[in-house]
Design a protein around this motif. Structure first.
Motif, PDB file in Angstrom:
ATOM      1  N   PHE A 421       0.821  -1.211   0.000  1.00 27.42           N
ATOM      2  CA  PHE A 421       0.000   0.000   0.000  1.00 27.42           C
ATOM      3  C   PHE A 421       0.856   1.263   0.000  1.00 27.42           C
ATOM      4  CE2 PHE A 421      -3.766  -2.407   2.035  1.00 27.42           C
ATOM      5  CZ  PHE A 421      -4.204  -2.781   0.783  1.00 27.42           C
ATOM      6  N   PHE A 501     -10.818   5.208  -6.382  1.00 30.04           N
ATOM      7  CA  PHE A 501     -11.782   4.448  -5.581  1.00 30.04           C
ATOM      8  C   PHE A 501     -12.307   3.242  -6.352  1.00 30.04           C
ATOM      9  CE2 PHE A 501     -16.099   3.461  -4.194  1.00 30.04           C
ATOM     10  CZ  PHE A 501     -15.903   3.262  -2.835  1.00 30.04           C
ATOM     11  N   PHE A 505      -9.682   0.385  -5.810  1.00 28.11           N
ATOM     12  CA  PHE A 505     -10.288  -0.287  -4.660  1.00 28.11           C
ATOM     13  C   PHE A 505     -11.335  -1.319  -5.096  1.00 28.11           C
ATOM     14  CE2 PHE A 505      -9.696   3.856  -1.973  1.00 28.11           C
ATOM     15  CZ  PHE A 505      -8.344   3.780  -2.191  1.00 28.11           C
ATOM     16  N   LEU A 509      -8.658  -4.177  -5.552  1.00 26.26           N
ATOM     17  CA  LEU A 509      -8.339  -4.523  -4.163  1.00 26.26           C
ATOM     18  C   LEU A 509      -9.434  -5.333  -3.486  1.00 26.26           C
ATOM     19  CD1 LEU A 509      -6.539  -1.311  -2.833  1.00 26.26           C
ATOM     20  CD2 LEU A 509      -5.533  -3.441  -3.708  1.00 26.26           C
ATOM     21  N   ARG A 510     -10.693  -5.164  -3.887  1.00 30.05           N
ATOM     22  CA  ARG A 510     -11.726  -5.967  -3.225  1.00 30.05           C
ATOM     23  C   ARG A 510     -11.548  -7.456  -3.542  1.00 30.05           C
ATOM     24  NH1 ARG A 510     -17.446  -6.133  -6.194  1.00 30.05           N
ATOM     25  NH2 ARG A 510     -16.849  -5.517  -8.300  1.00 30.05           N
ATOM     26  N   TRP A 528      -8.516  -3.721   4.768  1.00 30.59           N
ATOM     27  CA  TRP A 528      -9.010  -2.376   4.467  1.00 30.59           C
ATOM     28  C   TRP A 528      -8.511  -1.362   5.491  1.00 30.59           C
ATOM     29  CZ3 TRP A 528     -10.089  -2.030  -0.258  1.00 30.59           C
ATOM     30  CH2 TRP A 528     -10.735  -3.058  -0.947  1.00 30.59           C
ATOM     31  N   LEU A 531      -5.208  -0.295   4.311  1.00 35.21           N
ATOM     32  CA  LEU A 531      -5.314   0.690   3.228  1.00 35.21           C
ATOM     33  C   LEU A 531      -5.617   2.069   3.792  1.00 35.21           C
ATOM     34  CD1 LEU A 531      -5.452   1.413   0.207  1.00 35.21           C
ATOM     35  CD2 LEU A 531      -7.876   0.815   0.264  1.00 35.21           C
ATOM     36  N   PHE A 554     -11.492  10.224   0.480  1.00 32.51           N
ATOM     37  CA  PHE A 554     -11.612   8.774   0.364  1.00 32.51           C
ATOM     38  C   PHE A 554     -12.315   8.139   1.562  1.00 32.51           C
ATOM     39  CE2 PHE A 554      -8.093   9.583  -2.562  1.00 32.51           C
ATOM     40  CZ  PHE A 554      -8.505   8.833  -3.659  1.00 32.51           C
ATOM     41  N   ASN A 591     -18.828   2.752   1.751  1.00 31.45           N
ATOM     42  CA  ASN A 591     -17.373   2.801   1.754  1.00 31.45           C
ATOM     43  C   ASN A 591     -16.835   2.340   3.103  1.00 31.45           C
ATOM     44  OD1 ASN A 591     -14.672   3.411   1.374  1.00 31.45           O
ATOM     45  ND2 ASN A 591     -14.960   5.618   1.641  1.00 31.45           N
ATOM     46  N   LEU A 593     -13.891   2.339   4.156  1.00 33.66           N
ATOM     47  CA  LEU A 593     -12.829   3.200   4.681  1.00 33.66           C
ATOM     48  C   LEU A 593     -13.385   4.276   5.609  1.00 33.66           C
ATOM     49  CD1 LEU A 593     -10.434   3.729   1.622  1.00 33.66           C
ATOM     50  CD2 LEU A 593     -10.469   1.906   3.308  1.00 33.66           C
TER      51      LEU A 593
END
Length: 598
Positions: A421, A501, A505, A509-510, A528, A531, A554, A591, A593
């Motif tokens: 990351f 995003f 992401f 990344l998912r 997560w 991240l 984000f 989200n 995050l």
């Protein structure tokens, strides 16, 4: 030719069932994410039971695990279909597509074309299932260009190897997973028909001397002499054999008749196709430039041509991006990010389509070339380049490529992920926050440079297609010419944030989070959180940008949900429009995050 041997080897009942079940699970998962299907929750647990009604007499049942970002992971072995009193395993991705067609509002025209793309995808998947043989523990030593041939395609788009335009012979010869080197054809194009662009200090003559051996140049120039053509009146350029046979000869016949285009001969160097199909890496001379040429096949939403306006401006965008890098010590000295530039290009319009108002975009992208700097020219001793997409790969035994990397690195998983990351996010965020400029860092454009099997540096490529700028009045963008601004997409804050995003992401990344969690390597929530920490760590380094952290946030609770499958299946279809389709917007996505917002 019947290809009987290949058919007998690849198309076997058990393998066909396996690839259908895997694709069917992916379809259900992604169509749930994009809100195209709305199954009924039957039993809620870690792997919940769902029922999707098709008619009063037919429904599907399966188990799925809820993931972050409103995503789902469907167990491919759990999917059954009940029709009347009969219940059976669901083993046909296309049957499922036709079953849901009325529910999602997909036209018959779109469904028909999509069946074709799914059949192509399933056939390619069957090939890959039968031909996959290299264990992940060995693949981690594989070269960048060869490794690309192991990849299974776009992780989100369900028809990811549709390749409309390829015959089966073309698939066997040109598909990246076949890993067959090709030699490019060279043609001459009159300078009144074509335009050449390059970065400063690179002339067309310099480029030819770098890319072609003395013997090749002599042979090509001799061909021109046979046609009584003056060398100084022409550019010479590579084209792909498929494009030449299927598009150029037919669509540029008048220019061929008038000797404005002259076929020369095949080049000596062998190239390997990369996942984009139209980008090629030189295998005989790896330091020579990567070559991007049009291939007018439809794959993952778009025709794989070269848009004229972007081909023309590619070198200018390279100079813009590299200018930022060279003037910024964080990018150039601390991150040491690698930016393989698109340093030269040739565009050759077809005059009749160019004169046609609102011509289908595919006919404006048929002949051109972009030369990109080789990633190998930037690598230092002990460094190895891989695309981000490689981190999603699993071998035939189910071992993740990323697990083999982590094992070999000797680092704990958490530390390896933290390092990943840091390497990826810091330069991407700096371009965004400091310069209002963003890449689309999906799995193919983003290259992780490893050292001792650990993430070490970031490389980003494909500026001309995937660099976008902010519509905010940032002084850092004042230097841009009106020509560049007219080509680069200018986006409001959320739109610009979406490139990271959604592009990174959601689109990549998912799936990596799911993979690590499935193999009990790292808990999904911890992934997560790591991240989120990487974004906070960057922001702590640059407090003077705090107002821009609010602009490009984000950590807000939800984003507009961008949808790739919905775009083709419901919104855009197979319309031959004058512009490339863009991701559909539909609803919102929660989200994760936001849990760590300061």
């Amino acid at each position: 030719m019947l290809y009987a041997e290949q058919i007998e080897t690849v198309l076997q009942r058990n393998e066909w069932t396996k690839v259908n079940q895997k694709l069917l699970a992916k379809m259900i998962s992604e169509y749930m994410y994009e809100d195209m299907i709305k199954p009924e929750l039957i039993e809620s647990k870690e792997w919940s039971s769902y029922k999707l009604r098709i008619t009063d007499q037919k429904f599907y049942k399966y188990k799925a695990k809820a993931r972050y970002f409103d995503s789902y992971q469907v167990d491919e072995t759990s999917i059954t279909v009940r029709e009347g009193y009969e219940e059976r395993r669901a083993t046909s991705a296309i049957e499922f597509l036709l079953d849901i067609q009325p529910q999602i509002g997909m036209s018959s025209e779109t469904a028909g074309h999509l069946v074709k793309e799914l059949n192509h995808t399933l056939l390619a998947d069957a090939h890959m299932l039968k031909e996959a043989s290299t264990p992940s523990d060995q693949l981690i030593s594989q070269d960048y260009a060869q490794l690309e041939g192991e990849m299974a395609g776009h992780p989100w788009i369900t028809y990811n190897k549709g390749r409309i335009g390829f015959g089966y012979d073309d698939y066997l010869q040109y598909a990246p997973e076949q890993q067959k080197p090709v030699r490019l054809l060279w043609i001459a194009v009159h300078r009144k028909l074509a335009s050449f662009q390059s970065v400063q200090d690179l002339t067309f003559e310099d480029l030819v001397y770098e890319e072609l051996s003395p013997d090749e140049r002599e042979r090509l120039y001799h061909k021109l002499e046979i046609y009584d053509a003056a060398l100084e009146d022409y550019f010479i350029m590579p084209v792909h054999e498929w494009q030449w046979k299927n598009v150029i000869i037919q669509q540029y016949s008048e220019d061929l008749a008038n000797r404005l285009i002259i076929p020369l001969e095949t080049g000596d160097d062998e190239y390997l196709p990369q996942q984009s199909i139209r980008t090629f890496v030189n295998q005989d001379h790896p330091l020579k430039k990567h070559v991007k040429v049009p291939m007018s096949i439809l794959n993952t939403l778009v025709y794989r041509g070269l848009p004229a306006e972007r081909t023309l401006i590619a070198p200018q965008i390279t100079e813009f991006i590299k200018g930022i890098y060279e003037a910024d010590s964080f990018l150039s000295k601390e991150c040491r990010v690698i930016l393989p530039g698109e340093v030269a290009s040739i565009n050759v319009p077809q005059k009749h389509y160019e004169q046609l108002k609102n011509a289908p975009y595919q006919y404006l992208e048929m002949l051109g070339v972009i030369w990109r700097e080789s990633i190998y020219g930037y690598l230092e001793d002990g460094e190895q380049a891989i695309t981000l997409a490689a981190l999603l790969h699993e071998d035939i035994e189910g071992k993740p490529y990323v697990q083999s990397l982590i094992d070999k690195s000797g680092l704990p998983v958490e530390e390896w992920v933290d390092q990943l990351f840091k390497v990826i996010m810091e330069p991407l965020l700096h371009f965004l926050y400091q310069y209002g400029t963003v890449f689309s860092p999906h799995g193919q454009n983003t290259i992780v440079v490893l050292k001792d099997y650990k993430p070490h540096r970031l490389a980003v490529k494909d500026f001309v297609d995937d660099v976008n700028i902010s519509d905010q009045p940032f002084e850092e963008l004042d230097q841009l010419t009106s020509e560049i601004k007219s080509v680069l997409r200018s986006e409001p804050p959320e739109g610009l944030t979406q490139f990271i995003f959604t592009g990174l992401f959601i689109c990549h990344l998912r799936y990596l989070a799911r993979l690590l969690d499935d193999h009990t390597l790292m808990d999904e929530k911890d992934f997560w959180h790591a991240l989120a920490k990487s974004i906070h760590n960057y922001q702590d380094k640059f407090p003077h940008l705090k107002e821009r952290f609010k602009v490009f946030d984000f950590f807000k609770e939800e984003f507009t949900k961008l949808c790739l499958n919905r775009n083709r299946m419901v919104d855009y279809g197979y319309e031959d429009g004058d512009d490339r389709p863009h991701a559909s917007e539909y609803g919102k996505v929660k989200n994760v995050l936001s849990l760590w917002k300061k």
